[in-house]
Design a protein around this motif. Structure first.
Motif, PDB file in Angstrom:
ATOM      1  N   ALA A  35     -12.911 -21.434 -46.808  1.00  0.00           N
ATOM      2  CA  ALA A  35     -12.427 -20.057 -46.851  1.00  0.00           C
ATOM      3  C   ALA A  35     -11.358 -19.842 -45.787  1.00  0.00           C
ATOM      4  O   ALA A  35     -11.474 -20.324 -44.662  1.00  0.00           O
ATOM      5  CB  ALA A  35     -13.584 -19.087 -46.639  1.00  0.00           C
ATOM      6  N   VAL A  36     -10.319 -19.120 -46.171  1.00  0.00           N
ATOM      7  CA  VAL A  36      -9.199 -18.818 -45.282  1.00  0.00           C
ATOM      8  C   VAL A  36      -8.901 -17.321 -45.369  1.00  0.00           C
ATOM      9  O   VAL A  36      -8.910 -16.747 -46.460  1.00  0.00           O
ATOM     10  CB  VAL A  36      -7.930 -19.610 -45.694  1.00  0.00           C
ATOM     11  N   LEU A  37      -8.623 -16.713 -44.226  1.00  0.00           N
ATOM     12  CA  LEU A  37      -8.199 -15.317 -44.177  1.00  0.00           C
ATOM     13  C   LEU A  37      -6.728 -15.269 -43.806  1.00  0.00           C
ATOM     14  O   LEU A  37      -6.337 -15.807 -42.772  1.00  0.00           O
ATOM     15  CB  LEU A  37      -8.995 -14.536 -43.123  1.00  0.00           C
ATOM     16  N   ALA A  38      -5.919 -14.629 -44.629  1.00  0.00           N
ATOM     17  CA  ALA A  38      -4.514 -14.387 -44.296  1.00  0.00           C
ATOM     18  C   ALA A  38      -4.481 -13.085 -43.500  1.00  0.00           C
ATOM     19  O   ALA A  38      -4.812 -12.020 -44.017  1.00  0.00           O
ATOM     20  CB  ALA A  38      -3.670 -14.284 -45.552  1.00  0.00           C
ATOM     21  N   VAL A  39      -4.124 -13.183 -42.218  1.00  0.00           N
ATOM     22  CA  VAL A  39      -4.122 -12.033 -41.315  1.00  0.00           C
ATOM     23  C   VAL A  39      -2.688 -11.719 -40.945  1.00  0.00           C
ATOM     24  O   VAL A  39      -1.986 -12.561 -40.382  1.00  0.00           O
ATOM     25  CB  VAL A  39      -4.945 -12.343 -40.043  1.00  0.00           C
ATOM     26  N   HIS A  40      -2.258 -10.485 -41.261  1.00  0.00           N
ATOM     27  CA  HIS A  40      -0.876 -10.107 -40.956  1.00  0.00           C
ATOM     28  C   HIS A  40      -0.830  -8.663 -40.479  1.00  0.00           C
ATOM     29  O   HIS A  40      -1.148  -7.741 -41.249  1.00  0.00           O
ATOM     30  CB  HIS A  40       0.015 -10.285 -42.185  1.00  0.00           C
ATOM     31  N   GLY A  41      -0.448  -8.477 -39.239  1.00  0.00           N
ATOM     32  CA  GLY A  41      -0.290  -7.133 -38.696  1.00  0.00           C
ATOM     33  C   GLY A  41      -1.574  -6.322 -38.755  1.00  0.00           C
ATOM     34  O   GLY A  41      -2.659  -6.831 -38.527  1.00  0.00           O
ATOM     35  N   GLN A  42      -1.428  -5.050 -39.072  1.00  0.00           N
ATOM     36  CA  GLN A  42      -2.563  -4.131 -39.109  1.00  0.00           C
ATOM     37  C   GLN A  42      -3.247  -4.076 -40.474  1.00  0.00           C
ATOM     38  O   GLN A  42      -4.221  -3.362 -40.644  1.00  0.00           O
ATOM     39  CB  GLN A  42      -2.097  -2.717 -38.706  1.00  0.00           C
ATOM     40  N   ARG A  43      -2.711  -4.797 -41.441  1.00  0.00           N
ATOM     41  CA  ARG A  43      -3.313  -4.802 -42.779  1.00  0.00           C
ATOM     42  C   ARG A  43      -4.657  -5.521 -42.745  1.00  0.00           C
ATOM     43  O   ARG A  43      -4.853  -6.447 -41.957  1.00  0.00           O
ATOM     44  CB  ARG A  43      -2.410  -5.522 -43.767  1.00  0.00           C
ATOM     45  N   PRO A  44      -5.574  -5.113 -43.635  1.00  0.00           N
ATOM     46  CA  PRO A  44      -6.850  -5.840 -43.709  1.00  0.00           C
ATOM     47  C   PRO A  44      -6.598  -7.285 -44.135  1.00  0.00           C
ATOM     48  O   PRO A  44      -5.732  -7.543 -44.978  1.00  0.00           O
ATOM     49  CB  PRO A  44      -7.642  -5.091 -44.783  1.00  0.00           C
ATOM     50  N   PRO A  45      -7.342  -8.238 -43.578  1.00  0.00           N
ATOM     51  CA  PRO A  45      -7.155  -9.638 -43.978  1.00  0.00           C
ATOM     52  C   PRO A  45      -7.515  -9.837 -45.445  1.00  0.00           C
ATOM     53  O   PRO A  45      -8.369  -9.142 -45.991  1.00  0.00           O
ATOM     54  CB  PRO A  45      -8.117 -10.414 -43.090  1.00  0.00           C
ATOM     55  N   LYS A  46      -6.854 -10.801 -46.081  1.00  0.00           N
ATOM     56  CA  LYS A  46      -7.159 -11.144 -47.468  1.00  0.00           C
ATOM     57  C   LYS A  46      -7.775 -12.542 -47.470  1.00  0.00           C
ATOM     58  O   LYS A  46      -7.232 -13.477 -46.886  1.00  0.00           O
ATOM     59  CB  LYS A  46      -5.900 -11.101 -48.333  1.00  0.00           C
ATOM     60  N   ARG A  47      -8.918 -12.666 -48.145  1.00  0.00           N
ATOM     61  CA  ARG A  47      -9.679 -13.919 -48.130  1.00  0.00           C
ATOM     62  C   ARG A  47      -9.351 -14.770 -49.352  1.00  0.00           C
ATOM     63  O   ARG A  47      -9.239 -14.259 -50.460  1.00  0.00           O
ATOM     64  CB  ARG A  47     -11.173 -13.585 -48.129  1.00  0.00           C
ATOM     65  N   TYR A  48      -9.235 -16.067 -49.102  1.00  0.00           N
ATOM     66  CA  TYR A  48      -8.976 -17.047 -50.155  1.00  0.00           C
ATOM     67  C   TYR A  48      -9.957 -18.204 -49.984  1.00  0.00           C
ATOM     68  O   TYR A  48     -10.375 -18.513 -48.873  1.00  0.00           O
ATOM     69  CB  TYR A  48      -7.557 -17.616 -50.056  1.00  0.00           C
ATOM     70  N   VAL A  49     -10.274 -18.855 -51.072  1.00  0.00           N
ATOM     71  CA  VAL A  49     -11.017 -20.105 -51.037  1.00  0.00           C
ATOM     72  C   VAL A  49     -10.037 -21.168 -51.502  1.00  0.00           C
ATOM     73  O   VAL A  49      -9.532 -21.107 -52.625  1.00  0.00           O
ATOM     74  CB  VAL A  49     -12.271 -20.058 -51.933  1.00  0.00           C
ATOM     75  N   VAL A  50      -9.730 -22.110 -50.616  1.00  0.00           N
ATOM     76  CA  VAL A  50      -8.686 -23.093 -50.909  1.00  0.00           C
ATOM     77  C   VAL A  50      -9.236 -24.516 -50.855  1.00  0.00           C
ATOM     78  O   VAL A  50     -10.235 -24.789 -50.197  1.00  0.00           O
ATOM     79  CB  VAL A  50      -7.491 -22.956 -49.926  1.00  0.00           C
TER      80      VAL A  50
END
Length: 115
Positions: free
Chosen positions: A55-70
């Protein structure tokens, strides 16, 4: 000298990721029985993370992180390896749960599509 430090940081990140993924072969019920601390219980792999994935979380700025399974194949992609370096610099190597990487979700999606 700077390149040697980057390589060491990358190796440390890879080691931490491999260590956390080593639990994926254990049934969650059995893992919880063997856990001795609250921190270890956080290492249970979620059901949507299949073998050979993480599992990976794309974290950018103040936006909520988006989770991916890669797929683990991401670990051979040069741009993903750069994200690991950046994650180590920004978040450190002692993350629990999904691996947080500092990027926009669209950037991570592009890397995933290239596989």
């Amino acid at each position: 000298m700077a390149k040697a430090k980057s390589v060491k940081k990358l190796k440390d990140a890879m080691h931490a990721l491999q260590k956390s993924l080593s639990f994926s072969g254990t049934r969650p019920e059995r893992l919880l029985e063997e856990c001795t601390s609250e921190d270890e219980q956080l290492m249970v792999v979620p059901e949507d993370v299949k073998e050979g994935h993480f599992a990976v979380l794309a974290v950018h700025g103040q936006r909520p992180p988006k989770r991916y399974v890669v797929s683990l194949r991401c670990l051979s992609h040069p741009l993903f390896l750069r994200l690991l370096e950046m994650a180590g610099e920004e978040f450190g190597f002692r993350q629990s749960g999904a691996l947080a990487v500092p990027c926009r979700p669209s950037e991570l999606e592009r890397i995933i599509r290239e596989l």
